[in-house]
Write an enzyme that holds these catalytic residues in place. Structure first.
Site, PDB file in Angstrom:
ATOM      1  N   HIS A   1       0.937 -12.878   2.138  1.00 12.95           N
ATOM      2  CA  HIS A   1       2.307 -13.323   2.434  1.00 12.95           C
ATOM      3  C   HIS A   1       2.300 -13.598   3.934  1.00 12.95           C
ATOM      4  CE1 HIS A   1       3.365 -11.464  -1.416  1.00 12.95           C
ATOM      5  NE2 HIS A   1       2.842 -10.339  -0.977  1.00 12.95           N
TER       6      HIS A   1
ATOM      7  N   ARG B   1      10.290  -2.340   2.871  1.00 13.41           N
ATOM      8  CA  ARG B   1      10.753  -3.594   2.286  1.00 13.41           C
ATOM      9  C   ARG B   1      12.041  -4.082   2.965  1.00 13.41           C
ATOM     10  NH1 ARG B   1      12.451  -4.961  -3.951  1.00 13.41           N
ATOM     11  NH2 ARG B   1      14.228  -3.675  -3.377  1.00 13.41           N
TER      12      ARG B   1
ATOM     13  N   TYR C   1       7.026 -16.843  -1.527  1.00 13.71           N
ATOM     14  CA  TYR C   1       8.363 -16.818  -2.138  1.00 13.71           C
ATOM     15  C   TYR C   1       9.503 -17.073  -1.143  1.00 13.71           C
ATOM     16  CZ  TYR C   1       7.814 -11.911  -0.677  1.00 13.71           C
ATOM     17  OH  TYR C   1       7.567 -10.778   0.035  1.00 13.71           O
TER      18      TYR C   1
ATOM     19  N   HIS D   1       7.049 -13.313  -9.135  1.00 13.43           N
ATOM     20  CA  HIS D   1       6.870 -12.309  -8.085  1.00 13.43           C
ATOM     21  C   HIS D   1       6.470 -10.948  -8.671  1.00 13.43           C
ATOM     22  CE1 HIS D   1       8.113  -9.029  -5.428  1.00 13.43           C
ATOM     23  NE2 HIS D   1       7.736  -9.824  -4.454  1.00 13.43           N
TER      24      HIS D   1
ATOM     25  N   HIS E   1       2.590  -9.701  -8.919  1.00 11.38           N
ATOM     26  CA  HIS E   1       2.527  -8.292  -8.509  1.00 11.38           C
ATOM     27  C   HIS E   1       2.837  -7.438  -9.728  1.00 11.38           C
ATOM     28  CE1 HIS E   1       4.221  -9.516  -4.304  1.00 11.38           C
ATOM     29  NE2 HIS E   1       2.970  -9.170  -4.120  1.00 11.38           N
TER      30      HIS E   1
ATOM     31  N   GLU F   1       2.939  -1.623  -8.591  1.00 13.04           N
ATOM     32  CA  GLU F   1       2.496  -1.220  -7.254  1.00 13.04           C
ATOM     33  C   GLU F   1       3.035   0.167  -6.896  1.00 13.04           C
ATOM     34  OE1 GLU F   1       3.586  -3.939  -4.151  1.00 13.04           O
ATOM     35  OE2 GLU F   1       2.477  -2.831  -2.610  1.00 13.04           O
TER      36      GLU F   1
ATOM     37  N   HIS G   1      -2.397  -5.585  -7.375  1.00 14.25           N
ATOM     38  CA  HIS G   1      -2.269  -4.130  -7.233  1.00 14.25           C
ATOM     39  C   HIS G   1      -2.591  -3.397  -8.539  1.00 14.25           C
ATOM     40  CE1 HIS G   1      -0.597  -5.014  -3.362  1.00 14.25           C
ATOM     41  NE2 HIS G   1       0.521  -5.505  -3.847  1.00 14.25           N
TER      42      HIS G   1
ATOM     43  N   ASP H   1      -2.656  -9.241   1.866  1.00  9.33           N
ATOM     44  CA  ASP H   1      -1.263  -8.939   1.535  1.00  9.33           C
ATOM     45  C   ASP H   1      -0.317  -8.967   2.743  1.00  9.33           C
ATOM     46  OD1 ASP H   1       0.947  -8.163   0.135  1.00  9.33           O
ATOM     47  OD2 ASP H   1       0.149  -6.303  -0.656  1.00  9.33           O
TER      48      ASP H   1
HETATM   49 ZN   LIG Z   1       2.036  -8.843  -2.123  1.00  8.58          ZN
END
Ligand SMILES: [Zn+2]
Length: 426
Positions: A58, A84, A123, A209, A235, A238, A272, A323
């Site tokens: 990303h 996040r 994204y 996503h 993903h 995770e 992941h 990542d």
């Molecule tokens: Zn990722």
């Protein structure tokens, strides 16, 4: 035309001595030979390897690498979910121009560390208010421009991101990511695909996503409509919280749900898959789906440990990705993978299942070959006539590699080496 002589070159079958490669002015390989050609020869000292494949990126998150390694004044603890929130604030602020700049800086660093190809799990599609740009693929094209500037191949994977979580509307902080419907997303995907045709170093993949970011019926529908033979990324599993949420909303664990509802095959790359049980692990292997592991980010975010040894012993295939870009060295990613297994098993070289195996060789070949699949690249061998000569020379003019027996070269690179030992060939 120019003819290079390499003392040692890494092919699918392992190290091969004395190879002559003829390239044209564009550096496209014209001939690969084992006998001495008549033309003038340019000898290249060192061990030639193809570049590493970075199967999960990303790019915009490079803007926050290293700046969240402590508690803010009001926080008592930190985890994936608080990280996040910080990531969302960065995502809300980045303009197209800034994305191109950050991605260019990042990709240049990737190339310096040994990567020749990156898969961008992308994204961040829309403008600051969450409206589509006039050019729907604006942000994707910024990444494509960055890849050209840095000289890295790019697999752009515009991701479908629809909701804020299981049964949750999108959070306003996610507004730049959102496509409301499968058709809206496919429209975006097709625009990105069209734009990619203007770049000869770019191809495309497709994906969602995560199970929490798209409604289940739309995940099913999208993968039914998706082109058959391009890489499909998502993903999954995770965080433990994500597994618990999935069980309470879908009645199944994430991979369990995916196995029952989507026709997984070797084009799928599950990123992941940290928290999977034995049945899920075996289910993944049976379908031929691959795993993308991102050990430096997974370690940084405190995700947990993927059951690598069991997966590998049963024939599972994995690639690596950087990542969030907290680490950018492919050698470090691979080393981390093995060291976590060693620490768990309290033994050395656990990935060597047969006498005479070398850990470095196993890790390198696995990450390279599965990485190519994650990029949607099909190759018979590591260097081929008709493709650009891309790769790195592991240099011999240093204490680490001088006089190193050939069977220990990849191990030395992965466990003791760094980008300082790699010379970009072209
Ligand atoms: Zn990722």
């Amino acid at each position: 035309m120019k003819v290079y002589r390499f003392d040692n070159i890494l092919l699918k079958t392992g190290w091969t001595e004395e190879i002559y490669i003829t390239v044209d002015d564009e550096k496209v390989i014209q001939k690969i030979e084992t006998t001495l050609p008549e033309e003038e020869i340019f000898p290249k000292e060192g061990y030639l390897i193809p570049g590493f494949q970075n199967a999960h990126s990303h790019a915009f998150q490079y803007a926050m690498a290293g700046i969240n390694e402590g508690l803010s004044p009001e926080a008592k603890s930190d985890d994936f979910w608080s990280w996040r929130e910080n990531m969302y604030s960065i995502a809300l602020k980045i303009s197209p121009e800034e994305l191109e700049q950050v991605a260019t800086d990042l990709y240049i660093e990737m190339v310096r560390h040994g990567y020749t190809h990156v898969a961008e799990f992308h994204y961040l599609h829309h403008d600051f208010e969450g409206n589509p740009y006039e050019n729907l693929s604006e942000m994707s094209e910024r990444l494509m421009n960055a890849s050209v500037a840095a000289g890295i191949s790019l697999t752009i994977i515009p991701m479908f991101y629809q909701v804020g979580g299981f049964n949750l509307d999108a959070n306003p902080k996610q507004r730049r990511f959102i496509s409301q419907t499968v058709d809206e997303y496919l429209n975006l995907f097709e625009e990105v695909q069209k734009a990619s045709e203007n770049y000869n170093n770019v191809n495309v993949g497709i994906g969602v996503h995560s199970l929490r970011a798209v409604k289940p019926e739309d995940i099913i529908s999208l993968f039914k409509k998706a082109p058959a033979d391009i890489p499909k990324h998502l993903h999954i599993s995770e965080q433990e919280q994500e597994v618990r949420d999935c069980v309470s909303h879908l009645g199944k664990r994430p991979v369990e749900w995916l196995l029952e509802n989507v026709n997984l095959d070797e084009n799928f790359h599950l990123v992941h898959a940290t928290h999977i049980n034995k049945e899920e692990l075996e289910g993944i292997i049976k379908t031929g789906a691959n795993i993308v592991l991102c050990p430096s980010t997974e370690g940084n975010l405190g995700d947990g440990l993927f059951p690598l040894l069991e997966f590998f012993k049963k024939g599972g295939e994995f690639s690596i990705g950087t990542d969030s870009h907290i680490g950018l060295s492919p050698m470090e990613e691979l080393r981390w993978l093995d060291y976590t297994v060693r620490l768990i098993e309290k033994s050395r070289n656990p990935l060597c299942l047969n006498a005479g195996d070398y850990s470095g060789d196993i890790l390198y070949h696995m990450a390279y070959q599965t990485g190519l699949k994650a990029m949607g690249v099909t190759k018979e061998d590591y260097f081929e006539v008709g493709e650009k000569l891309k790769g790195y020379l592991i240099t011999k003019d240093n204490t680490l590699f001088k006089n190193k027996p050939i069977e220990h070269v990849l191990g030395t690179l992965i466990y003791s080496g760094g980008p300082e030992h790699l010379e970009r060939l072209i």
